[in-house]
Design a protein around this motif. Sequence first.
Motif, short mmCIF file in Angstrom:
data_model
loop_
_atom_site.label_atom_id
_atom_site.label_comp_id
_atom_site.label_asym_id
_atom_site.label_seq_id
_atom_site.Cartn_x
_atom_site.Cartn_y
_atom_site.Cartn_z
N MET A 318 37.82 54.76 60.25
CA MET A 318 39.00 54.17 59.22
C MET A 318 39.23 55.40 58.39
SD MET A 318 39.64 51.87 56.38
CE MET A 318 41.06 50.39 57.39
N LEU A 322 41.50 58.82 57.80
CA LEU A 322 41.73 59.01 56.21
C LEU A 322 41.83 60.49 55.34
CD1 LEU A 322 41.49 55.50 54.60
CD2 LEU A 322 43.22 56.67 55.90
N GLN A 380 47.71 57.63 51.23
CA GLN A 380 46.96 56.98 51.53
C GLN A 380 46.55 55.52 51.75
OE1 GLN A 380 46.79 59.59 50.18
NE2 GLN A 380 45.10 61.71 49.96
N MET A 384 45.70 53.21 54.59
CA MET A 384 44.94 52.01 54.16
C MET A 384 45.68 51.14 55.26
SD MET A 384 42.28 51.62 51.33
CE MET A 384 42.45 52.98 50.66
N SER A 388 44.71 49.09 58.78
CA SER A 388 43.57 47.49 58.11
C SER A 388 44.90 46.75 58.99
CB SER A 388 43.98 47.43 56.83
OG SER A 388 42.81 47.92 55.87
N ALA A 422 46.62 47.64 49.01
CA ALA A 422 45.60 48.82 49.75
C ALA A 422 45.89 49.45 48.45
CB ALA A 422 46.21 49.55 50.56
#
Length: 527
Positions: A318, A322, A380, A384, A388, A422
């Motif tokens: 992840m 990112l 971002q 994210m 997820s 997020a």
Amino acid sequence: MHHYVKKALYFGVPTLSLCLAALTLQAGEPSLIKVGFNGDIRSTEPGVNRDENSDAFIMHIVEGLVAYREDASVGPMLAKDVTISDDGLTYTFTLREGVKFQNGKPLTAEDVKWTWQHYLDPKTQWRCLPEFDGRGVSKILDISVPEPLKVVFRIDKPNGVLLATMSRPDCGGSGIVHPDSVAADGTWIAPIGTGPFTLGQWKQGQYVELNRFKDYTPRAEAKPDGFTGNKQAFVDRVRFVVIPDAASAKAALLSGGVDVLPDVTAMDEAELKNVPGMQVRTSPVMTLGGLLFQTRDPLLGDVRIRRAVALSLDYSQMVATLSNGLSTVNNSIIPTTSAYYDATAHTGYPYDLDEARRLLKAAGYHGQPIKLIVNKRYPQMFDMGVLSQAMLQAVGVNIVLETLEWGAQLERYQSGNFQMMAFSYSPRFDAALSYESVTGNKDKEPRKVWDNPKALVLLREAQSESVAPKRQALFDQLHTLMLADVPMVMIYNGTSIGVVKAGIEGYRSWPISKPRLWGVSLAATSK
């Protein structure tokens, strides 16, 4: 008594390059630097109805008694000296002489007292009021003015983070403003500060401008130092151009529509660093990026479900995605660049899908939808959420993304009206402030995500304590407790990536991850 400011301040002649930059202002057309902003500011009042863009903008106009240095320590700004009594209850600030407000009036201790009374008035709705009215570590009991350039703050109990809190950008740096900033009925008009720029034209949704304050009184250091040091402005105007879409912002930079993009994605950095005439500026930052849980939600109130989420994320993959490999995994609220980031803080969540499935089964979870709020202003945060969602499918967690405008997401965050979100917190430069940003009584502050009573006690101790080893032990306990409670899942600290056109001199990214246009000039060939 002891002096807080321990670094020697020397009063030398500014460097030759700064002098030459100042001389260029006396001839030719007015100079202008255009900066891309991913959204408009929310207001011009320090620490009121604010977001990160509002904070970045207002810090060019106002200055506080103290401010963060480049290395995230706190140093003097409008104060030339700060003295703390031995019992930690009295702070005496001696102001610099000759400082002027942008309306030409001299700065006095009475102005400092008036500003702080304005901030401490609940009607102002200052974001940081809880840190100073007794809901936080301590309460300001009295502000007195024994001399024209001396102001004394008296608090009810020792506070190891008082000066750091005063310096916070989300508090507007506790910037001192002239009383004429406010109308007779108490409503806000416009900021009249002491900073290197004044408020210019604001065309809402299009751009907002800064004008150079020609009578600015800089500190005597040779160069800027974070939000303090020599903050002389070398351009006549700065225009923050609102460009919400990242692709459009990049196009504007490449076409000359803007000169600076202070915050680009890692993917864009990989492309732009190879474009002739572009210069990339990077710095590790102390932002806190992760997933928030509403622990009072009927479903997510079960810690087993929250822990299952934490165990289902492949953090290495992840964070690599990112940040394009620029950042590292961090499951701690303490940033990796903090002096308090130790082996305990480095301990995080393992990637364990089998255990996640076991926890979900034990909790009786059978695919109920969980809404995860994201926005597209900050790529971002959106990415994210997408990552997820994909990873959690592997254990049967049904994540439904809810994409909101940033302002709407911020309102939902402030009210605690969400299941998952997020989110990214602006930098905090003391570990206690990092924990404070997420820890508190939800009944009084709905935006807080962690209200464990034991955590609140530990946090108060850490905020009052000034001995580093004792603070470290408290932070270690807080980290271990947060891993067990899982009120949120910290994922990583970011990297500040700015891109400037050739000919822009003096622009730097830094740990606070906010643009600073003082000390920045245009090369002669680009004017």
